[in-house]
Design a protein around this motif. Structure first.
Motif, PDB file in Angstrom:
ATOM      1  N   LEU A 101       0.730  -1.113  -0.001  1.00  0.00           N
ATOM      2  CA  LEU A 101      -0.014  -0.105  -0.102  1.00  0.00           C
ATOM      3  C   LEU A 101       0.775   1.293   0.071  1.00  0.00           C
ATOM      4  O   LEU A 101       1.889   1.122   0.867  1.00  0.00           O
ATOM      5  N   VAL A 102       0.748   2.132  -0.881  1.00  0.00           N
ATOM      6  CA  VAL A 102       1.585   3.592  -1.177  1.00  0.00           C
ATOM      7  C   VAL A 102       0.554   4.664  -0.793  1.00  0.00           C
ATOM      8  O   VAL A 102      -0.637   4.642  -1.349  1.00  0.00           O
ATOM      9  N   TYR A 103       0.960   5.434   0.163  1.00  0.00           N
ATOM     10  CA  TYR A 103       0.175   6.663   0.394  1.00  0.00           C
ATOM     11  C   TYR A 103       1.024   7.932  -0.262  1.00  0.00           C
ATOM     12  O   TYR A 103       2.108   7.792   0.167  1.00  0.00           O
ATOM     13  N   VAL A 104       0.332   8.543  -1.060  1.00  0.00           N
ATOM     14  CA  VAL A 104       0.955   9.753  -1.894  1.00  0.00           C
ATOM     15  C   VAL A 104       0.400  11.027  -1.397  1.00  0.00           C
ATOM     16  O   VAL A 104      -0.888  11.116  -1.437  1.00  0.00           O
ATOM     17  N   VAL A 105       0.951  11.881  -1.360  1.00  0.00           N
ATOM     18  CA  VAL A 105       0.524  13.254  -1.119  1.00  0.00           C
ATOM     19  C   VAL A 105       1.121  14.437  -2.129  1.00  0.00           C
ATOM     20  O   VAL A 105       2.257  14.105  -2.382  1.00  0.00           O
ATOM     21  N   GLY A 106       0.517  15.491  -2.401  1.00  0.00           N
ATOM     22  CA  GLY A 106       1.164  16.527  -3.107  1.00  0.00           C
ATOM     23  C   GLY A 106       0.913  16.283  -4.698  1.00  0.00           C
ATOM     24  O   GLY A 106       1.376  17.126  -5.541  1.00  0.00           O
ATOM     25  N   LEU A 107      -0.205  15.457  -5.085  1.00  0.00           N
ATOM     26  CA  LEU A 107      -0.435  15.350  -6.399  1.00  0.00           C
ATOM     27  C   LEU A 107      -1.339  16.400  -6.745  1.00  0.00           C
ATOM     28  O   LEU A 107      -2.058  17.293  -6.030  1.00  0.00           O
ATOM     29  N   PRO A 108      -1.435  16.772  -8.110  1.00  0.00           N
ATOM     30  CA  PRO A 108      -2.211  17.897  -8.846  1.00  0.00           C
ATOM     31  C   PRO A 108      -3.693  17.495  -8.619  1.00  0.00           C
ATOM     32  O   PRO A 108      -3.794  16.234  -8.575  1.00  0.00           O
ATOM     33  N   PRO A 109      -4.481  18.492  -8.377  1.00  0.00           N
ATOM     34  CA  PRO A 109      -6.021  18.187  -8.289  1.00  0.00           C
ATOM     35  C   PRO A 109      -6.741  17.219  -9.551  1.00  0.00           C
ATOM     36  O   PRO A 109      -7.742  16.386  -9.015  1.00  0.00           O
ATOM     37  N   GLY A 171       9.415  12.734  -3.547  1.00  0.00           N
ATOM     38  CA  GLY A 171      10.554  13.669  -3.774  1.00  0.00           C
ATOM     39  C   GLY A 171      10.318  14.199  -5.170  1.00  0.00           C
ATOM     40  O   GLY A 171      11.071  15.173  -5.409  1.00  0.00           O
ATOM     41  N   PHE A 172       9.415  13.677  -5.905  1.00  0.00           N
ATOM     42  CA  PHE A 172       9.511  14.211  -7.353  1.00  0.00           C
ATOM     43  C   PHE A 172       8.608  15.682  -7.418  1.00  0.00           C
ATOM     44  O   PHE A 172       7.558  15.723  -6.525  1.00  0.00           O
ATOM     45  N   VAL A 173       9.217  16.639  -8.122  1.00  0.00           N
ATOM     46  CA  VAL A 173       8.425  17.818  -8.046  1.00  0.00           C
ATOM     47  C   VAL A 173       7.468  17.866  -9.547  1.00  0.00           C
ATOM     48  O   VAL A 173       7.976  17.559 -10.513  1.00  0.00           O
ATOM     49  N   LEU A 174       6.081  17.893  -9.204  1.00  0.00           N
ATOM     50  CA  LEU A 174       5.289  17.925 -10.067  1.00  0.00           C
ATOM     51  C   LEU A 174       4.385  19.401 -10.002  1.00  0.00           C
ATOM     52  O   LEU A 174       3.625  19.491  -9.047  1.00  0.00           O
ATOM     53  N   GLU A 175       4.241  20.175 -11.227  1.00  0.00           N
ATOM     54  CA  GLU A 175       3.502  21.327 -10.936  1.00  0.00           C
ATOM     55  C   GLU A 175       3.845  22.276  -9.791  1.00  0.00           C
ATOM     56  O   GLU A 175       2.659  22.746  -9.277  1.00  0.00           O
ATOM     57  N   GLY A 176       5.144  22.176  -9.580  1.00  0.00           N
ATOM     58  CA  GLY A 176       5.382  23.188  -8.488  1.00  0.00           C
ATOM     59  C   GLY A 176       5.300  22.598  -6.984  1.00  0.00           C
ATOM     60  O   GLY A 176       5.601  23.260  -6.270  1.00  0.00           O
ATOM     61  N   ARG A 177       4.821  21.331  -7.166  1.00  0.00           N
ATOM     62  CA  ARG A 177       4.470  20.698  -5.650  1.00  0.00           C
ATOM     63  C   ARG A 177       5.572  19.453  -5.577  1.00  0.00           C
ATOM     64  O   ARG A 177       5.764  18.702  -6.593  1.00  0.00           O
ATOM     65  N   THR A 178       6.237  19.281  -4.253  1.00  0.00           N
ATOM     66  CA  THR A 178       7.034  18.033  -4.042  1.00  0.00           C
ATOM     67  C   THR A 178       6.110  17.056  -3.607  1.00  0.00           C
ATOM     68  O   THR A 178       5.158  17.039  -2.649  1.00  0.00           O
ATOM     69  N   VAL A 179       6.069  15.891  -4.453  1.00  0.00           N
ATOM     70  CA  VAL A 179       5.235  14.838  -4.118  1.00  0.00           C
ATOM     71  C   VAL A 179       5.932  13.741  -3.028  1.00  0.00           C
ATOM     72  O   VAL A 179       7.044  13.820  -3.079  1.00  0.00           O
ATOM     73  N   LYS A 180       5.325  13.548  -2.006  1.00  0.00           N
ATOM     74  CA  LYS A 180       5.455  12.416  -1.046  1.00  0.00           C
ATOM     75  C   LYS A 180       4.902  11.094  -1.385  1.00  0.00           C
ATOM     76  O   LYS A 180       3.745  11.056  -1.232  1.00  0.00           O
ATOM     77  N   ALA A 181       5.825  10.167  -1.107  1.00  0.00           N
ATOM     78  CA  ALA A 181       5.078   8.739  -1.095  1.00  0.00           C
ATOM     79  C   ALA A 181       5.794   7.766   0.135  1.00  0.00           C
ATOM     80  O   ALA A 181       7.241   7.851   0.170  1.00  0.00           O
ATOM     81  N   ASN A 182       5.128   7.120   0.699  1.00  0.00           N
ATOM     82  CA  ASN A 182       5.549   6.249   1.606  1.00  0.00           C
ATOM     83  C   ASN A 182       4.581   5.001   1.724  1.00  0.00           C
ATOM     84  O   ASN A 182       3.432   5.109   1.257  1.00  0.00           O
TER      85      ASN A 182
END
Length: 215
Positions: A101-109, A171-182
Motif C-alpha cells: 500500500l502506497v500513500y501519496v500526497v502533493g498530487l495535482p488536483p 520527492g518528485f516535483v510535479l507542477e511546483g509541488r513536491t510529491v511525498k510517497a511512503n
C-alpha cells in the motif's frame, strides 16, 4: 468494539461499581429479589452501609440467597477467553505497515480520481493496481501546502511494485509541488480477527498477518 455478544450483556457488569463480574460473582446472588451485585459491593453494603438491597430495599442476610462453587475448568476457560478478547482488541487498534500500500500526497488536483491514478503513464506504470482511494484536499486552509492538492492510497498487487513506486515518486516535483510517497498504514479487518469471512469487497483492511508499525 466487542467480539462476543456476551460482552454486551448488562449481566456481565456489576451495576454498582461497574466492574466486570468474574465467575464467583456470576454464581453469587445476594438477595432473593434476583438483583445481582458483585461480592465486594455486597460486603461493602452489608458491613459499611445500610445493609439494604439497592433494588428491593430488603436487608441483606449474612448468608447470600444463592451461591455455587466455581468449577476449576470454568475458571481456565474464562481466563483463556479474556486473553483471547484482549489480544483481539489490541490487534484491532494496532497500526500496521502494509507493504503493498502506497500513500501519496502533493498530487495535482486532476489526480483525485481512480481512473487518473490507474493510467499507465501515471501509477499504472509500476505494476498491477488492486485498489485506489483518491481525495482532493479542499478542506485545508489556504496557507497549508497541501491545499488544493490530491492524495491517494494505492494498493498494488505485488509488494515490489509498491516499493518501486515509492522509490520513483517520493520527492518528485510535479507542477511546483513536491510529491511525498511512503508505505501506507492500515489495521486488521474486524472479520479477520473474529475468524469470519469479510463480505466487504471494498475493504481496505488487512486479512492476513502484517508487519507492525515501528514508531
Amino acid at each position: 468494539m466487542s467480539f462476543d455478544s456476551d460482552n454486551d450483556s448488562e449481566d456481565d457488569v456489576c451495576p454498582l461499581c461497574c466492574e466486570e463480574l468474574d465467575l464467583s460473582d456470576k454464581n453469587f446472588l445476594p438477595c432473593q429479589c434476583g438483583y445481582r451485585v458483585c461480592i465486594w459491593c455486597w460486603h461493602t453494603i452489608k458491613d459499611h452501609m445500610n445493609g439494604l438491597c439497592p433494588a428491593c430495599r430488603n436487608p441483606y442476610s449474612d448468608d447470600p440467597h444463592a451461591f455455587a462453587a466455581v468449577d476449576r475448568d470454568d475458571v481456565i476457560k474464562s481466563e483463556k477467553r479474556k486473553r483471547r478478547l484482549a489480544r483481539q482488541h489490541a490487534l484491532l487498534h494496532l497500526p500496521l505497515v502494509q507493504r503493498n500500500l502506497v500513500y501519496v500526497v502533493g498530487l495535482p488536483p486532476v489526480a483525485a480520481s481512480e481512473e487518473y491514478i490507474r493510467r499507465p503513464e501515471w501509477f499504472g506504470q509500476f505494476g498491477k493496481i488492486n485498489k485506489v482511494v483518491a481525495n482532493l484536499n479542499q478542506g485545508l486552509p489556504p496557507g497549508d501546502a497541501r491545499h488544493g492538492s490530491a492524495s491517494a492510497y494505492i494498493s498494488f498487487v505485488h509488494r515490489e511494485d509498491a516499493r518501486a513506486c515509492i522509490h520513483s515518486v517520493d520527492g518528485f516535483v510535479l507542477e511546483g509541488r513536491t510529491v511525498k510517497a511512503n508505505f501506507g498504514t492500515t489495521k486488521y479487518c474486524n472479520s479477520f480477527l473474529r475468524h469470519l469471512p469479510c463480505n466487504n469487497n471494498e475493504c481496505m483492511y488487512l486479512h492476513e498477518l502484517g508487519d507492525e508499525e515501528v514508531s
